[in-house]
Design a protein around this motif. Structure first.
Motif, PDB file in Angstrom:
ATOM      1  N   LEU A  66       5.131  -2.109 -41.439  1.00 61.78           N
ATOM      2  CA  LEU A  66       3.681  -1.975 -41.258  1.00 61.78           C
ATOM      3  C   LEU A  66       3.029  -2.487 -42.531  1.00 61.78           C
ATOM      4  O   LEU A  66       3.296  -1.969 -43.615  1.00 61.78           O
ATOM      5  N   TYR A  67       2.204  -3.490 -42.409  1.00 64.99           N
ATOM      6  CA  TYR A  67       1.526  -4.024 -43.593  1.00 64.99           C
ATOM      7  C   TYR A  67       0.415  -3.055 -44.010  1.00 64.99           C
ATOM      8  O   TYR A  67      -0.421  -2.663 -43.185  1.00 64.99           O
ATOM      9  N   ALA A  68       0.410  -2.667 -45.284  1.00 69.16           N
ATOM     10  CA  ALA A  68      -0.608  -1.737 -45.790  1.00 69.16           C
ATOM     11  C   ALA A  68      -1.894  -2.511 -46.081  1.00 69.16           C
ATOM     12  O   ALA A  68      -2.025  -3.180 -47.101  1.00 69.16           O
ATOM     13  N   SER A  69      -2.846  -2.390 -45.170  1.00 69.06           N
ATOM     14  CA  SER A  69      -4.080  -3.179 -45.233  1.00 69.06           C
ATOM     15  C   SER A  69      -4.879  -2.969 -46.497  1.00 69.06           C
ATOM     16  O   SER A  69      -5.666  -3.828 -46.879  1.00 69.06           O
ATOM     17  N   LYS A  70      -4.708  -1.811 -47.130  1.00 71.56           N
ATOM     18  CA  LYS A  70      -5.510  -1.543 -48.328  1.00 71.56           C
ATOM     19  C   LYS A  70      -5.252  -2.572 -49.417  1.00 71.56           C
ATOM     20  O   LYS A  70      -6.110  -2.795 -50.261  1.00 71.56           O
ATOM     21  N   ALA A  71      -4.096  -3.226 -49.390  1.00 66.10           N
ATOM     22  CA  ALA A  71      -3.811  -4.245 -50.406  1.00 66.10           C
ATOM     23  C   ALA A  71      -4.787  -5.415 -50.254  1.00 66.10           C
ATOM     24  O   ALA A  71      -5.201  -6.024 -51.235  1.00 66.10           O
ATOM     25  N   TYR A  72      -5.146  -5.739 -49.053  1.00 63.77           N
ATOM     26  CA  TYR A  72      -6.229  -6.659 -48.661  1.00 63.77           C
ATOM     27  C   TYR A  72      -6.100  -6.964 -47.179  1.00 63.77           C
ATOM     28  O   TYR A  72      -5.005  -7.230 -46.698  1.00 63.77           O
ATOM     29  N   ILE A  73      -7.214  -6.893 -46.489  1.00 63.52           N
ATOM     30  CA  ILE A  73      -7.193  -7.302 -45.079  1.00 63.52           C
ATOM     31  C   ILE A  73      -8.501  -8.013 -44.749  1.00 63.52           C
ATOM     32  O   ILE A  73      -9.558  -7.684 -45.280  1.00 63.52           O
ATOM     33  N   ASN A  74      -8.410  -9.020 -43.948  1.00 60.48           N
ATOM     34  CA  ASN A  74      -9.593  -9.596 -43.305  1.00 60.48           C
ATOM     35  C   ASN A  74      -9.079 -10.188 -41.994  1.00 60.48           C
ATOM     36  O   ASN A  74      -7.867 -10.163 -41.728  1.00 60.48           O
ATOM     37  N   PRO A  75      -9.955 -10.678 -41.141  1.00 64.16           N
ATOM     38  CA  PRO A  75      -9.491 -11.117 -39.823  1.00 64.16           C
ATOM     39  C   PRO A  75      -8.402 -12.194 -39.880  1.00 64.16           C
ATOM     40  O   PRO A  75      -7.400 -12.102 -39.153  1.00 64.16           O
ATOM     41  N   ALA A  76      -8.556 -13.182 -40.740  1.00 63.18           N
ATOM     42  CA  ALA A  76      -7.556 -14.262 -40.795  1.00 63.18           C
ATOM     43  C   ALA A  76      -6.188 -13.708 -41.199  1.00 63.18           C
ATOM     44  O   ALA A  76      -5.151 -14.079 -40.628  1.00 63.18           O
ATOM     45  N   LEU A  77      -6.201 -12.826 -42.167  1.00 62.08           N
ATOM     46  CA  LEU A  77      -4.945 -12.246 -42.639  1.00 62.08           C
ATOM     47  C   LEU A  77      -4.335 -11.353 -41.557  1.00 62.08           C
ATOM     48  O   LEU A  77      -3.113 -11.374 -41.323  1.00 62.08           O
ATOM     49  N   ALA A  78      -5.171 -10.583 -40.883  1.00 66.31           N
ATOM     50  CA  ALA A  78      -4.670  -9.695 -39.825  1.00 66.31           C
ATOM     51  C   ALA A  78      -3.996 -10.515 -38.719  1.00 66.31           C
ATOM     52  O   ALA A  78      -2.975 -10.103 -38.161  1.00 66.31           O
ATOM     53  N   ARG A  79      -4.546 -11.701 -38.430  1.00 62.35           N
ATOM     54  CA  ARG A  79      -3.920 -12.558 -37.407  1.00 62.35           C
ATOM     55  C   ARG A  79      -2.535 -13.017 -37.855  1.00 62.35           C
ATOM     56  O   ARG A  79      -1.588 -13.042 -37.073  1.00 62.35           O
ATOM     57  N   ILE A  80      -2.417 -13.388 -39.122  1.00 66.96           N
ATOM     58  CA  ILE A  80      -1.114 -13.840 -39.635  1.00 66.96           C
ATOM     59  C   ILE A  80      -0.104 -12.687 -39.580  1.00 66.96           C
ATOM     60  O   ILE A  80       1.040 -12.855 -39.158  1.00 66.96           O
ATOM     61  N   ILE A  81      -0.545 -11.510 -39.998  1.00 67.49           N
ATOM     62  CA  ILE A  81       0.340 -10.333 -39.985  1.00 67.49           C
ATOM     63  C   ILE A  81       0.820 -10.067 -38.554  1.00 67.49           C
ATOM     64  O   ILE A  81       1.990  -9.764 -38.311  1.00 67.49           O
ATOM     65  N   ASN A  82      -0.085 -10.213 -37.615  1.00 66.38           N
ATOM     66  CA  ASN A  82       0.269 -10.007 -36.201  1.00 66.38           C
ATOM     67  C   ASN A  82       1.249 -11.081 -35.727  1.00 66.38           C
ATOM     68  O   ASN A  82       2.249 -10.786 -35.081  1.00 66.38           O
ATOM     69  N   GLU A  83       0.973 -12.343 -36.100  1.00 63.93           N
ATOM     70  CA  GLU A  83       1.889 -13.427 -35.707  1.00 63.93           C
ATOM     71  C   GLU A  83       3.291 -13.192 -36.243  1.00 63.93           C
ATOM     72  O   GLU A  83       4.278 -13.562 -35.618  1.00 63.93           O
ATOM     73  N   GLU A  84       3.373 -12.558 -37.422  1.00 66.84           N
ATOM     74  CA  GLU A  84       4.690 -12.310 -38.018  1.00 66.84           C
ATOM     75  C   GLU A  84       5.355 -11.060 -37.443  1.00 66.84           C
ATOM     76  O   GLU A  84       6.444 -10.680 -37.871  1.00 66.84           O
ATOM     77  N   GLY A  85       4.661 -10.388 -36.539  1.00 63.17           N
ATOM     78  CA  GLY A  85       5.282  -9.256 -35.841  1.00 63.17           C
ATOM     79  C   GLY A  85       5.265  -7.947 -36.597  1.00 63.17           C
ATOM     80  O   GLY A  85       6.009  -7.014 -36.251  1.00 63.17           O
ATOM     81  N   LEU A  86       4.429  -7.854 -37.614  1.00 59.61           N
ATOM     82  CA  LEU A  86       4.331  -6.592 -38.346  1.00 59.61           C
ATOM     83  C   LEU A  86       3.288  -5.701 -37.682  1.00 59.61           C
ATOM     84  O   LEU A  86       2.405  -6.193 -36.979  1.00 59.61           O
ATOM     85  N   GLY A  87       3.378  -4.400 -37.949  1.00 60.47           N
ATOM     86  CA  GLY A  87       2.307  -3.478 -37.573  1.00 60.47           C
ATOM     87  C   GLY A  87       1.387  -3.314 -38.764  1.00 60.47           C
ATOM     88  O   GLY A  87       1.508  -4.041 -39.762  1.00 60.47           O
ATOM     89  N   LEU A  88       0.466  -2.354 -38.677  1.00 59.08           N
ATOM     90  CA  LEU A  88      -0.502  -2.154 -39.759  1.00 59.08           C
ATOM     91  C   LEU A  88      -0.592  -0.694 -40.151  1.00 59.08           C
ATOM     92  O   LEU A  88      -0.494   0.201 -39.300  1.00 59.08           O
ATOM     93  N   ASP A  89      -0.843  -0.485 -41.429  1.00 60.29           N
ATOM     94  CA  ASP A  89      -1.248   0.826 -41.940  1.00 60.29           C
ATOM     95  C   ASP A  89      -2.714   0.649 -42.316  1.00 60.29           C
ATOM     96  O   ASP A  89      -3.052  -0.267 -43.060  1.00 60.29           O
ATOM     97  N   VAL A  90      -3.595   1.470 -41.728  1.00 61.00           N
ATOM     98  CA  VAL A  90      -5.016   1.406 -42.093  1.00 61.00           C
ATOM     99  C   VAL A  90      -5.425   2.752 -42.676  1.00 61.00           C
ATOM    100  O   VAL A  90      -4.814   3.780 -42.376  1.00 61.00           O
ATOM    101  N   VAL A  91      -6.448   2.728 -43.509  1.00 64.84           N
ATOM    102  CA  VAL A  91      -6.891   3.979 -44.146  1.00 64.84           C
ATOM    103  C   VAL A  91      -8.383   4.241 -43.969  1.00 64.84           C
ATOM    104  O   VAL A  91      -8.937   5.079 -44.671  1.00 64.84           O
TER     105      VAL A  91
END
Ligand code: LLP
Length: 437
Positions: A66-91
């Motif tokens: 699960l990618y920890a979004s607090k390190a940095y997230i925006n829509p473009a990055l979230a799409r890449i994380i999704n393409e790579e098959g990771l989940g997300l940690d949001v706070v």
């Protein structure tokens, strides 16, 4: 010497001594997008995602990164994380909203935080978030109510605090007894929380989570805490705790300076999975699904911040202040954590010693004496207009950026294969007044 270890995988120095990232010249990027600008190397980002998946999934089938979004997230990055098959940690509701906006599969999103609001929890439940990681009795009661009203059973993890010191900065240490995070195992709160979760009508306890701090350069704290938390969990088997999921959090270190040698991803994987297997076997526990939450170590090494040098002040016998057009507003880490960074001159990378060097201190443009990005670094003789590059800037620099002194937050460009594109434009003065009535 070029500190290769702190730069993105694709970084190279061309024949003229210029820094190139993702096939794009750093000085050209600074010209095109202005400064300060964060440059994100897509190859490094994707390589890191893949390495995490490979090292953990190969040792522990079914493991989820699960990618920890607090390190940095925006829509473009979230799409890449999704393409790579990771989940997300949001706070926060805000991080969840970014995931939501790009149609990230929300069942792969885990909601952390020590004081989630009723609105945030209701939003998460309504959108069908995968798990809420419950951190307090206040939250447990509120979530039970919200899930009940929504007619849903919300799956949860319970965040426990194992009382183990990972030996990192006090501001980023979380798993010790004196912490606002989690239910303490030592005080008995963790046990009470598990019982309360098991007894709740609209909550389903899927497992336990802990997070020790960040960055953690040692392996031992992960082993000790994994062992301790599994033993603790085993004590609740008779009461109905089926440990289906186990999350030792994130906190994996990266190199910020040339001397630093953090463990490899495989070493963290070996330590955590090795302990998980050994302890589960000893206790007769089925191996739970392993969840890990790297943030910094995925996006950090992919990012390089570029600045332009302006005023230079030499105070003889004291130091030479070289001011850049950014600072604590785009990188608060030196001021907040005494973090250290490497600095190179993007147009004059001194690989073969062809330029004479001088010792300088890189100051920001903010109205604070503590606004210093790097003290006493060696650079080829500096001139106003030079572009400098600060590596390992992808994590917690953009996400903690502020508008202090009403400076617009920087742009971010994604680079790869000699191409670049803006994934976040620079703020305008108008943007900074948009909420003002
Ligand atoms: N999971 C939980 C529950 C966390 O609290 C954190 C970080 C992470 C995962 C991700 O940790 P990472 O893999 O990124 O190290 N602003 C500080 C870091 C704060 C970290 C907070 N929690 C810094 O700039 O160093």
């Amino acid at each position: 010497m070029f500190p290769e270890n702190v730069f993105p995988d694709t970084a190279e120095i061309d024949g003229e001594g210029r820094l190139v990232i993702g096939g794009c010249g750093a000085v050209d990027l600074a010209e095109e997008y202005g400064t300060p600008v964060y440059v994100l190397d897509e190859a490094t980002l994707r390589n890191r995602c893949r390495s995490y998946r490979r090292e953990f999934e190969s040792r522990c089938p079914g493991a989820q990164v699960l990618y920890a979004s607090k390190a940095y997230i925006n829509p473009a990055l979230a799409r890449i994380i999704n393409e790579e098959g990771l989940g997300l940690d949001v706070v926060s509701g805000g991080e969840l909203a970014v995931a939501d906006a790009v149609e990230f599969p929300l069942e792969k999103v885990y909601f952390h935080g020590n004081n989630k609001s009723r609105e945030e929890l209701a939003y998460a439940v309504e959108r069908g978030i995968g798990r809420v990681v419950v951190d307090s009795f206040h939250e447990m009661a509120m979530l039970e109510e919200i899930a009940g009203e929504a007619g849903r059973e919300q799956e949860i993890l319970i965040r426990v605090s194992p009382g183990i010191d990972p030996h990192t900065h006090a501001y980023t240490t979380t798993g010790i007894i004196d912490s606002k995070f989690g239910f303490s195992i030592q005080t008995g709160d963790a046990g009470r929380a598990i019982r309360q979760g098991l007894g709740a009508s609209h909550l389903k306890v899927k497992g336990l989570h802990f997070h020790l701090g960040s960055p953690i350069f040692e392996l031992e704290p992960y082993a000790a805490a994994t062992d301790l938390v599994l033993r603790f969990a085993a004590g609740f088997r008779e009461e109905g705790l089926a440990l289906e999921e186990f999350s030792p959090g994130g906190g994996f270190a990266i190199a910020y300076t040339r001397e630093q040698e953090p463990p490899g991803i495989w070493e963290y994987a070996e330590t955590i999975v090795g302990t998980l297997r050994a302890t589960c076997e000893e206790l007769g526990l089925a191996i739970p699904t392993l969840l890990i939450e790297p943030g910094r170590s995925i996006v950090g090494p992919a990012g390089v911040a570029l600045y332009r040098i302006g005023a230079i002040k030499d105070i003889p016998g004291v130091r030479k202040y070289v001011s850049v057009d950014g600072g604590m507003g785009d990188n608060i880490r030196p001021a907040l954590y005494q973090a250290e960074y490497e600095v190179v001159s993007a147009g004059k990378v001194n690989v073969d010693g062809r330029w004479d060097e001088e010792k300088v201190t890189i100051a920001g443009k903010y109205c604070e004496s503590g606004d210093v990005l790097a003290s006493d670094v060696m650079l080829p003789i500096v001139e106003a207009g030079d572009i400098i590059a600060i590596p390992a800037a992808g994590a917690y620099c953009p996400s903690m950026a502020s508008n202090y002194n009403l400076n617009p937050r920087p742009a971010m460009a994604l680079v790869g294969d000699g191409e670049s594109r803006l994934i976040r434009r620079r703020e305008s003065y108008g943007d900074m007044m948009i909420c003002d009535l």
